[in-house]
Design an enzyme around this catalytic site. Structure first.
Site, PDB file in Angstrom:
ATOM      1  N   ARG A  83       0.854  -1.191   0.000  1.00  0.00           N
ATOM      2  CA  ARG A  83       0.000   0.000   0.000  1.00  0.00           C
ATOM      3  C   ARG A  83       0.887   1.236   0.000  1.00  0.00           C
ATOM      4  O   ARG A  83       1.712   1.412   0.887  1.00  0.00           O
ATOM      5  CB  ARG A  83      -0.919  -0.006   1.226  1.00  0.00           C
ATOM      6  CG  ARG A  83      -1.702   1.274   1.369  1.00  0.00           C
ATOM      7  CD  ARG A  83      -2.745   1.234   2.499  1.00  0.00           C
ATOM      8  NE  ARG A  83      -3.437   2.504   2.520  1.00  0.00           N
ATOM      9  CZ  ARG A  83      -3.257   3.445   3.451  1.00  0.00           C
ATOM     10  NH1 ARG A  83      -2.465   3.254   4.479  1.00  0.00           N
ATOM     11  NH2 ARG A  83      -3.903   4.594   3.355  1.00  0.00           N
ATOM     12  N   HIS A 127      -2.837  11.167   0.318  1.00  0.00           N
ATOM     13  CA  HIS A 127      -2.316  10.962   1.668  1.00  0.00           C
ATOM     14  C   HIS A 127      -1.701  12.295   2.118  1.00  0.00           C
ATOM     15  O   HIS A 127      -0.520  12.375   2.424  1.00  0.00           O
ATOM     16  CB  HIS A 127      -1.311   9.809   1.685  1.00  0.00           C
ATOM     17  CG  HIS A 127      -1.103   9.184   3.039  1.00  0.00           C
ATOM     18  ND1 HIS A 127      -1.293   7.836   3.279  1.00  0.00           N
ATOM     19  CD2 HIS A 127      -0.705   9.708   4.229  1.00  0.00           C
ATOM     20  CE1 HIS A 127      -1.011   7.568   4.558  1.00  0.00           C
ATOM     21  NE2 HIS A 127      -0.653   8.692   5.147  1.00  0.00           N
ATOM     22  N   GLU A 172      -7.447   8.698   5.712  1.00  0.00           N
ATOM     23  CA  GLU A 172      -7.750   9.368   6.973  1.00  0.00           C
ATOM     24  C   GLU A 172      -8.209  10.814   6.824  1.00  0.00           C
ATOM     25  O   GLU A 172      -7.553  11.737   7.318  1.00  0.00           O
ATOM     26  CB  GLU A 172      -6.531   9.317   7.903  1.00  0.00           C
ATOM     27  CG  GLU A 172      -6.029   7.905   8.179  1.00  0.00           C
ATOM     28  CD  GLU A 172      -4.946   7.869   9.254  1.00  0.00           C
ATOM     29  OE1 GLU A 172      -4.356   8.910   9.549  1.00  0.00           O
ATOM     30  OE2 GLU A 172      -4.722   6.779   9.809  1.00  0.00           O
ATOM     31  N   ASN A 298      -7.729   2.067   9.471  1.00  0.00           N
ATOM     32  CA  ASN A 298      -6.427   2.215  10.138  1.00  0.00           C
ATOM     33  C   ASN A 298      -6.666   2.227  11.636  1.00  0.00           C
ATOM     34  O   ASN A 298      -7.454   3.038  12.138  1.00  0.00           O
ATOM     35  CB  ASN A 298      -5.750   3.534   9.747  1.00  0.00           C
ATOM     36  CG  ASN A 298      -5.352   3.566   8.282  1.00  0.00           C
ATOM     37  OD1 ASN A 298      -5.450   2.574   7.580  1.00  0.00           O
ATOM     38  ND2 ASN A 298      -4.876   4.715   7.829  1.00  0.00           N
ATOM     39  N   TYR A 300      -4.784   2.277  15.438  1.00  0.00           N
ATOM     40  CA  TYR A 300      -3.573   2.396  16.261  1.00  0.00           C
ATOM     41  C   TYR A 300      -3.870   2.337  17.761  1.00  0.00           C
ATOM     42  O   TYR A 300      -3.095   1.815  18.530  1.00  0.00           O
ATOM     43  CB  TYR A 300      -2.857   3.718  15.971  1.00  0.00           C
ATOM     44  CG  TYR A 300      -2.178   3.732  14.624  1.00  0.00           C
ATOM     45  CD1 TYR A 300      -0.907   3.185  14.471  1.00  0.00           C
ATOM     46  CD2 TYR A 300      -2.804   4.262  13.515  1.00  0.00           C
ATOM     47  CE1 TYR A 300      -0.273   3.184  13.243  1.00  0.00           C
ATOM     48  CE2 TYR A 300      -2.176   4.258  12.273  1.00  0.00           C
ATOM     49  CZ  TYR A 300      -0.912   3.717  12.148  1.00  0.00           C
ATOM     50  OH  TYR A 300      -0.297   3.699  10.931  1.00  0.00           O
ATOM     51  N   GLU A 353      -3.688   0.116   7.979  1.00  0.00           N
ATOM     52  CA  GLU A 353      -2.533   0.516   8.785  1.00  0.00           C
ATOM     53  C   GLU A 353      -2.693  -0.002  10.198  1.00  0.00           C
ATOM     54  O   GLU A 353      -3.791   0.033  10.764  1.00  0.00           O
ATOM     55  CB  GLU A 353      -2.370   2.050   8.884  1.00  0.00           C
ATOM     56  CG  GLU A 353      -1.892   2.713   7.637  1.00  0.00           C
ATOM     57  CD  GLU A 353      -1.728   4.232   7.797  1.00  0.00           C
ATOM     58  OE1 GLU A 353      -1.465   4.708   8.931  1.00  0.00           O
ATOM     59  OE2 GLU A 353      -1.874   4.930   6.788  1.00  0.00           O
TER      60      GLU A 353
HETATM   61  C1  PNW Z   1      -1.509   7.754  10.293  1.00  0.00           C
HETATM   62  N1  PNW Z   1      -4.089  10.764  15.414  1.00  0.00           N
HETATM   63  O1  PNW Z   1      -1.506   8.996  10.905  1.00  0.00           O
HETATM   64  C2  PNW Z   1      -1.077   8.032   8.874  1.00  0.00           C
HETATM   65  O2  PNW Z   1      -1.907   7.455   7.898  1.00  0.00           O
HETATM   66  C3  PNW Z   1       0.358   7.736   8.607  1.00  0.00           C
HETATM   67  O3  PNW Z   1       0.804   8.539   7.541  1.00  0.00           O
HETATM   68  C4  PNW Z   1       1.171   7.942   9.859  1.00  0.00           C
HETATM   69  O4  PNW Z   1       2.554   7.846   9.641  1.00  0.00           O
HETATM   70  C5  PNW Z   1       0.718   6.892  10.854  1.00  0.00           C
HETATM   71  O5  PNW Z   1      -0.682   6.940  11.057  1.00  0.00           O
HETATM   72  C6  PNW Z   1       1.416   7.003  12.201  1.00  0.00           C
HETATM   73  O6  PNW Z   1       1.154   8.239  12.779  1.00  0.00           O
HETATM   74  C7  PNW Z   1      -2.172   9.331  12.035  1.00  0.00           C
HETATM   75  O7  PNW Z   1      -3.557  11.666  16.084  1.00  0.00           O
HETATM   76  C8  PNW Z   1      -1.715  10.459  12.684  1.00  0.00           C
HETATM   77  O8  PNW Z   1      -5.175  10.296  15.761  1.00  0.00           O
HETATM   78  C9  PNW Z   1      -2.346  10.923  13.802  1.00  0.00           C
HETATM   79  C10 PNW Z   1      -3.458  10.263  14.276  1.00  0.00           C
HETATM   80  C11 PNW Z   1      -3.934   9.122  13.639  1.00  0.00           C
HETATM   81  C12 PNW Z   1      -3.274   8.659  12.523  1.00  0.00           C
END
Ligand code: PNW
Length: 451
Positions: A83, A127, A172, A298, A300, A353
């Site tokens: 991706r 992106h 995102e 995505n 996290y 992600e």
């Molecule tokens: C994503 N938040 O970013 C992006 O898709 C990537 O480019 C990035 O490198 C990766 O996650 C890690 O950060 C985010 O604050 C950035 O909620 C910030 C947030 C979520 C996703």
């Protein structure tokens, strides 16, 4: 390299897609090579105060010149899919008007290289690196940008639509709107809640217009969108915390899902936004509400909601990452099961992600990152739970292939399963890459036994 002795058990479906992810601005560099125009991130980085280490994306991982080596690394890991995103300003320097053949040439070569290696391309059109020329016309606050985006999508689909397995319109949009226009962590660096909400509407509109334009072309690629998603958990049972969590889920997750799947904004979030609610024209939701072939999710961390002052911190039982993000694998199945229940038309899902930042730990040519391996394993186990509960998940993309430019954190935060020495551009497989390779190989062995 000899792999550390891992124990693993890959019990995912035999045709599950295992991939890695990156994005254009974070890895390509070559910011003004072969006719590329500037993007809002080139501009944003010029103000050194915007980026924690004062760095920028002019060189990044120099992937523009090293893509062959990087594809070779992916092939050595045995991934099924890659991706990546296209830099709009590379293929259309001003965001409108003439196409830049040299820019398209780069993605053409990249696609060839991937396909030659049997790695299936998953492309994202946006992106975050909007051509500066469009920003000068008002950027995503200008409704016309949505139409310019559709033109760009149409051209990509026309040229590459049969060689790319999946095309996502946006990555995102929550971040584009909230971090770009809400708190100025991201380009273009605006702090204005009302604008951020209007921008989110134009992003959704641009998604719909781009979907239409690409459908018109036809082509084999599956079309969809990538959203960052989380569950929102109240810190305590208090009324205030529970209301906060409900509003948070509505304004961030449902805000992007409801227009696409239901054709309207979530009532709770609209009410909460009050006078900041977006201007919507008649017919906008007909454009936005179109069948998508896949949803990219995505994941996290979860959103922890405490209305108290000072806020009650999350328990972080599994620790926090180098970003300060709570590790919470349980949130992934919770989220996916909830989405399936809320949206009966939910298409197949890809986890586009998931991954973690941790400190640089190079030691005698080895990079030990046991925390990353543990993070990925726990999230995969959690993902399997969601699949066992009936959620149709087709693939997983680890963020990220390479250490790269982590936006406003610069190069200080490392998400890669491959270490990058920025002074020499040398790539070194971290233990997590070796683990991922073995994990994918275990699936391949099992498939060979089956057939
Ligand atoms: C994503 N938040 O970013 C992006 O898709 C990537 O480019 C990035 O490198 C990766 O996650 C890690 O950060 C985010 O604050 C950035 O909620 C910030 C947030 C979520 C996703």
């Amino acid at each position: 390299t000899k792999s550390p002795n891992f124990d693993f058990n890959n019990d995912f479906p035999s045709d599950f897609t295992w991939g890695v992810a990156t994005s254009s601005f974070q890895i390509e560099g070559a910011h003004d090579v072969d006719g590329k125009g500037p993007s809002i991130w080139d501009t944003f980085c010029k103000d050194k105060a915007n980026i924690k280490d004062g760095s920028d994306g002019t060189v990044a991982c120099d992937h523009y010149h090293r893509y062959r080596e990087d594809v070779e690394i992916m092939a050595s890991l045995g991934v099924d899919a890659y991706r990546f995103s296209m830099a709009w300003a590379r293929v259309q320097p001003d965001g409108k008007g003439a196409w830049n053949e040299a820019g398209f040439g780069f993605y053409d070569r990249l696609l060839d290289e991937l396909l030659d290696r049997g790695i299936r391309p998953h492309a994202t059109l946006y992106h975050w690196d909007l051509p500066q020329g469009l920003q000068d016309d008002g950027g995503w606050m200008n409704r016309d940008t949505a139409h310019r985006f559709a033109d760009y999508a149409h051209e990509v689909a026309r040229r590459f639509g049969n060689r790319i397995e999946a095309i996502a319109t946006h990555n995102e949009p929550w971040c584009t709107a909230n971090l770009g226009y809400g708190n100025a962590q991201f380009a273009p660096g605006v702090v204005d809640l009302k604008q951020s909400i209007q921008v989110s509407h134009h992003l959704l509109l641009s998604h719909g217009l781009a979907m239409r334009a690409m459908r018109e072309v036809g082509g084999a690629a599956q079309l969809g969108i990538v959203l960052n998603q989380w569950t929102a958990d109240p810190a305590t049972g208090s009324e205030a915390d529970r209301a906060m969590a409900e509003f948070e889920y509505a304004r961030s997750v449902q805000w992007f899902m409801d227009p696409i799947f239901k054709g309207h904004y979530p009532e709770l979030a609209l009410r909460g936004h009050g006078a900041n609610a977006p201007q919507v024209r008649d017919g906008d939701f007909d454009i936005i509400k179109q069948k998508i072939d896949f949803l990219g999710s995505n994941y996290y961390f979860r959103s922890w909601c405490s209305a108290a002052t000072p806020p009650v911190p999350p328990p972080a039982r599994h620790g926090v990452t180098d970003m300060g993000w709570e590790i919470f694998p349980e949130g992934l199945p919770e989220l996916l099961i909830k989405l399936k229940a809320e949206y009966p038309d939910l298409p197949p899902v890809y986890i586009t992600e998931n991954g973690m930042a941790n400190p640089d730990l190079v030691e005698n040519g080895r990079v030990h990152d046991p925390a990353r391996i543990a993070y990925v394993r726990s999230h995969l186990a959690a993902l399997k739970e969601a699949m066992d509960a009936g959620v149709d998940v087709r693939g997983y993309f680890l963020w990220s292939l390479l250490d790269n430019f982590e936006w406003n954190s610069g190069y200080a935060k490392r998400f890669g399963i491959v270490h990058v020495d920025y002074a020499t551009q040398q790539r070194t497989l971290k233990d997590s890459a070796l683990w991922y390779r073995e994990f994918i190989a275990a699936r391949n062995r099992a498939n060979r036994i089956k057939t």
